[in-house]
Structure formats: C-alpha cells, structure tokens
Design an enzyme around this catalytic site. Structure first.
Site, PDB file in Angstrom:
ATOM      1  N   HIS A 173      38.906  49.165  43.226  1.00 17.30           N
ATOM      2  CA  HIS A 173      38.670  48.546  41.926  1.00 17.30           C
ATOM      3  C   HIS A 173      39.920  47.906  41.326  1.00 17.30           C
ATOM      4  O   HIS A 173      41.032  48.174  41.732  1.00 17.30           O
ATOM      5  CB  HIS A 173      38.077  49.547  40.932  1.00 17.30           C
ATOM      6  CG  HIS A 173      39.008  50.650  40.525  1.00 17.30           C
ATOM      7  ND1 HIS A 173      39.034  51.875  41.148  1.00 17.30           N
ATOM      8  CD2 HIS A 173      39.930  50.722  39.534  1.00 17.30           C
ATOM      9  CE1 HIS A 173      39.932  52.644  40.559  1.00 17.30           C
ATOM     10  NE2 HIS A 173      40.495  51.959  39.581  1.00 17.30           N
ATOM     11  N   GLU A 191      36.857  48.211  36.778  1.00 19.29           N
ATOM     12  CA  GLU A 191      37.049  49.305  35.828  1.00 19.29           C
ATOM     13  C   GLU A 191      37.445  48.705  34.490  1.00 19.29           C
ATOM     14  O   GLU A 191      38.433  47.993  34.387  1.00 19.29           O
ATOM     15  CB  GLU A 191      38.160  50.247  36.311  1.00 19.29           C
ATOM     16  CG  GLU A 191      38.498  51.333  35.308  1.00 19.29           C
ATOM     17  CD  GLU A 191      39.726  52.130  35.698  1.00 19.29           C
ATOM     18  OE1 GLU A 191      40.411  52.635  34.780  1.00 19.29           O
ATOM     19  OE2 GLU A 191      40.022  52.251  36.906  1.00 19.29           O
ATOM     20  N   HIS A 219      43.569  36.526  37.211  1.00 15.99           N
ATOM     21  CA  HIS A 219      42.119  36.494  37.026  1.00 15.99           C
ATOM     22  C   HIS A 219      41.422  37.399  38.034  1.00 15.99           C
ATOM     23  O   HIS A 219      42.034  37.854  38.994  1.00 15.99           O
ATOM     24  CB  HIS A 219      41.584  35.064  37.203  1.00 15.99           C
ATOM     25  CG  HIS A 219      41.830  34.504  38.568  1.00 15.99           C
ATOM     26  ND1 HIS A 219      42.974  33.808  38.894  1.00 15.99           N
ATOM     27  CD2 HIS A 219      41.091  34.545  39.713  1.00 15.99           C
ATOM     28  CE1 HIS A 219      42.922  33.440  40.164  1.00 15.99           C
ATOM     29  NE2 HIS A 219      41.789  33.881  40.691  1.00 15.99           N
ATOM     30  N   GLU A 249      37.385  33.555  37.720  1.00 16.57           N
ATOM     31  CA  GLU A 249      37.190  32.397  38.589  1.00 16.57           C
ATOM     32  C   GLU A 249      35.780  32.456  39.161  1.00 16.57           C
ATOM     33  O   GLU A 249      35.278  33.529  39.494  1.00 16.57           O
ATOM     34  CB  GLU A 249      38.221  32.419  39.720  1.00 16.57           C
ATOM     35  CG  GLU A 249      38.142  31.232  40.650  1.00 16.57           C
ATOM     36  CD  GLU A 249      39.226  31.258  41.725  1.00 16.57           C
ATOM     37  OE1 GLU A 249      39.393  30.237  42.396  1.00 16.57           O
ATOM     38  OE2 GLU A 249      39.903  32.300  41.890  1.00 16.57           O
TER      39      GLU A 249
END
Length: 178
Positions: A26, A93, A120, A166
């Site tokens: 994550h 998360e 990003h 993105e």
C-alpha cells in the site's frame, strides 16, 4: 524461469532470494475529512474499505481501500480480513489524524507544490475517454486533461485533499517516453 526487466545503473542484476514473497502492499495518504475522502474514492474510483483500524491512544484512524472484484471472497472474520488486507497489492491507506477536520485552515502538502516531493498515485482504466467523461460527470477537479500539454493521453485529477491522481489507459501508453 528468467525474469526480464529493464536494466539501469544501480539495478541489481539478480533478485535477492531473501526477497521472495515480498509484495508491495500500500501507499499512505493523510486526509483531513474521512467522510469526504471515503465518498470520493468509493464513488469516483469504485474502491471499497477493506479494513478500518482505530488507534485512540495516538488519535488516528487508518482506512485501507482497494478495488475488489465482484467474484472475490472477502473474509468476514476481522483477523482474517486484516491479514488478507495486508497481503494484497494496490491498496490505498488513508490516514486521518483526529481533529484536522475541525481546523478550517488545515491542509496537507500535496507533494506537487514547492518544495516538490511526493507526486501522485495512478489508476489505469480500460478506456480513457469513458473515464474522463465519468470524472467530469462527478465534477472532479482536473489538473491536466489528456489532450493538454506535451504528454498526451494522460490525465491528472485531484482528490479532496489536493493529492494528484494520474489516469492512464495502458493501450495508449506503448509509445510514451521513447
């Protein structure tokens, strides 16, 4: 089995066997208002909360979100679901530090303002034009549309905390960055 990836200075030639089974699980983003962020990621990107973890002694809550396939079995047992959550790929998360939602002028650094740092996260979509229409219909803020700038077929939008997301279609990326 030979694993092919690009080779560049600094890249180890062989994958260390000690890393067998390592999974990138994550990425964490701090959020100001959980309800607003959870609504955004669940409504606009179809993500679901896999697990919520509260830490009252440190005054923060973690929300682990991911895309879940319709035919995927999600463990009902809390312990099993927690282990399942931490074994997946592509998890987001969202960390809420309690009290930030009550501070009118509070905002996290988005990583793209100076000084730049984090950039990003990215969603790959099956059809970019359809995804753009969906984002527009949800009144998502665009940083860059696919037809703008030098990098065509790539869009950037903002989440409620100003983090950039993105949006790409894999089939349109084959000629990128040659």
């Amino acid at each position: 089995m030979t694993i092919f990836t690009e080779q560049h200075p600094g890249v180890e030639q062989k994958v260390p066997p000690e890393t067998s089974g390592f999974t990138f699980n994550h990425t964490m983003l701090r959020i100001k208002e959980p309800q607003r962020s959870l609504a955004f990621y669940s409504r606009v990107f179809g993500m679901r909360v896999l697990r919520k973890l509260d830490f009252p002694e440190m005054q923060f809550t973690l929300y682990f979100l991911a895309r879940v396939d319709v035919d995927e079995t999600v463990p009902e047992d809390v312990g099993e679901r927690t282990m399942w959550t931490f074994s997946r790929r592509g998890v987001l998360e969202l960390t809420h530090n309690w009290g930030t939602e009550d501070q009118a002028d509070f905002a996290y650094h988005d990583g793209n303002a100076e000084p730049q740092g984090f950039g990003h996260i990215c969603f790959s979509v099956p059809d970019l034009a359809t995804a753009i229409h969906w984002l527009e219909s949800n009144e998502v803020t665009f940083v860059k549309r696919p037809e703008e700038g030098k990098m065509k077929n790539v869009a950037f939008v903002k989440d409620p905390d100003g983090y950039w997301i993105e949006i790409v279609e894999a089939a349109l990326m084959s000629q990128m960055g040659r």
